[in-house]
Scaffold this active site. Sequence first.
Site, PDB file in Angstrom:
ATOM      1  N   GLU A 196     -35.273  35.779  -0.833  1.00 56.43           N
ATOM      2  CA  GLU A 196     -36.454  36.271  -0.108  1.00 56.43           C
ATOM      3  C   GLU A 196     -37.730  36.134  -0.940  1.00 56.43           C
ATOM      4  O   GLU A 196     -38.574  36.995  -0.986  1.00 56.43           O
ATOM      5  CB  GLU A 196     -36.261  37.744   0.300  1.00 56.43           C
ATOM      6  CG  GLU A 196     -35.006  38.010   1.090  1.00 56.43           C
ATOM      7  CD  GLU A 196     -34.899  39.441   1.554  1.00 56.43           C
ATOM      8  OE1 GLU A 196     -35.881  40.185   1.467  1.00 56.43           O
ATOM      9  OE2 GLU A 196     -33.812  39.844   2.029  1.00 56.43           O
ATOM     10  N   GLU A 201     -28.993  45.745   0.043  1.00 59.50           N
ATOM     11  CA  GLU A 201     -29.655  46.910  -0.576  1.00 59.50           C
ATOM     12  C   GLU A 201     -28.829  48.200  -0.568  1.00 59.50           C
ATOM     13  O   GLU A 201     -29.283  49.249  -0.146  1.00 59.50           O
ATOM     14  CB  GLU A 201     -31.009  47.140   0.127  1.00 59.50           C
ATOM     15  CG  GLU A 201     -31.885  45.901   0.122  1.00 59.50           C
ATOM     16  CD  GLU A 201     -33.172  46.065   0.902  1.00 59.50           C
ATOM     17  OE1 GLU A 201     -33.412  47.127   1.477  1.00 59.50           O
ATOM     18  OE2 GLU A 201     -33.957  45.101   0.926  1.00 59.50           O
TER      19      GLU A 201
HETATM   20  O1  LIG Z   1     -39.091  44.660  -1.508  1.00 64.95           O
HETATM   21  C1  LIG Z   1     -38.651  45.801  -0.962  1.00 64.95           C
HETATM   22  C2  LIG Z   1     -39.157  47.042  -1.386  1.00 64.95           C
HETATM   23  C3  LIG Z   1     -38.696  48.183  -0.801  1.00 64.95           C
HETATM   24  C4  LIG Z   1     -37.769  48.123   0.202  1.00 64.95           C
HETATM   25  C5  LIG Z   1     -37.276  46.889   0.612  1.00 64.95           C
HETATM   26  C6  LIG Z   1     -37.712  45.735   0.021  1.00 64.95           C
HETATM   27  C7  LIG Z   1     -37.233  44.377   0.451  1.00 64.95           C
HETATM   28  N1  LIG Z   1     -36.435  44.361   1.648  1.00 64.95           N
HETATM   29  C8  LIG Z   1     -36.443  43.073   2.319  1.00 64.95           C
HETATM   30  C9  LIG Z   1     -37.808  42.833   2.811  1.00 64.95           C
HETATM   31  C10 LIG Z   1     -38.110  42.535   4.060  1.00 64.95           C
HETATM   32  C11 LIG Z   1     -37.063  42.520   5.119  1.00 64.95           C
HETATM   33  O2  LIG Z   1     -37.415  41.648   6.173  1.00 64.95           O
HETATM   34  C12 LIG Z   1     -35.738  42.069   4.514  1.00 64.95           C
HETATM   35  O3  LIG Z   1     -34.721  42.070   5.500  1.00 64.95           O
HETATM   36  C13 LIG Z   1     -35.340  43.008   3.392  1.00 64.95           C
HETATM   37  O4  LIG Z   1     -34.133  42.517   2.812  1.00 64.95           O
END
Ligand SMILES: Oc1ccccc1CN[C@@H]1C=C[C@@H](O)[C@H](O)[C@H]1O
Length: 328
Positions: free
Chosen positions: A237, A130
């Site tokens: 994910e 990210e």
């Molecule tokens: O869908 C999003 C919206 C805003 C910020 C981050 C995300 C996703 N971000 C993910 C989600 C959960 C964490 O456990 C992961 O490590 C991360 O990569």
Amino acid sequence: MDTLKSYFKDDFLIGAAVNKASIDLDRTLLTEQFNSITAENEMKFENIHPEKDRYDFSNSDYFLEVAKANGIALRGHTLVWHNQTPAWFFEDENGHAVSREILLERMQAHIETVVGRYKGQIYAWDVVNEAISDEEGVFFRPSKWLEIIGEDFIDHAFRFAHAADPTAKLFYNDYNESNPGKREKIYTLIKGMKARGIPIHGMGLQAHWNLYDPSLLDIETAIERYSECGVELHITEMDVSMFRFDDKRTDLIEPTKDMLEAQAQRYQDFFKLFLKHRAKITSVTFWGISDRYTWLSDFPVKGRKNWPFLFDTNNQPKPAYDRVLDIK
Ligand SMILES: Oc1ccccc1CN[C@@H]1C=C[C@@H](O)[C@H](O)[C@H]1O
């Protein structure tokens, strides 16, 4: 009986994010259905390197032990991220920001220690998570990494990881990855890294989707665009929320029949697309095992239950499971 991993055995790995509780609580379903796992939180900076001179590999070692004992592959998540990284990592003993040189040294030591420990045993790493902004007109997401090191923090992270384990496939990982604007920024990032000879091997599409978006067209365009960079793709994910991201309703205690049917159709559509592009996609990971536990029950609405997976709160197949196994 068909299982996810057997049905797709000639197409891509089928994975699940696990945590300290679920890897034991949901072990039967995990070993029956999946052939890849990712640590949801236990290999993130704050957990695996909680203090400057202390690493804690207890959970990651256990996850690797369980994976090996059950013929399951292990994905590493994640080495460089703006979130869940302790403030001390960016500060000197007086609480002031460290220099670029010091932070690069610390980044290298962290990556060499963590990636080196599992050399040859982790098939893919989310090296940077990210780093691209969701904001129109802004390329990089602001972070301490960017602020202190500069834009080349990403290149350095990948170089350090490749030096530590030349056998691991190295991924850039992000969410909202199918949104056209963000897609083009990620494409530009990866294209540039390849042109500079940076050892990046893959793009991780987080696939935090829902019943309504993104469109199949946006997803397919993203799959094709990233593949044009000459990298393999992982779905890293995946979950299909019952709610739009901006829907803050909290009245439901279980999914409606309409929701379950709509979710079954979305999952079937997604997996048809993954199969169409099976030459580009080598791993599909859900961000959990079953509806018994999901991070979405606390995000974006804290305490609001969600039901994003193929298995219900009792680890039983939902309509979506049957539809995913009825494509070929
Ligand atoms: O869908 C999003 C919206 C805003 C910020 C981050 C995300 C996703 N971000 C993910 C989600 C959960 C964490 O456990 C992961 O490590 C991360 O990569």
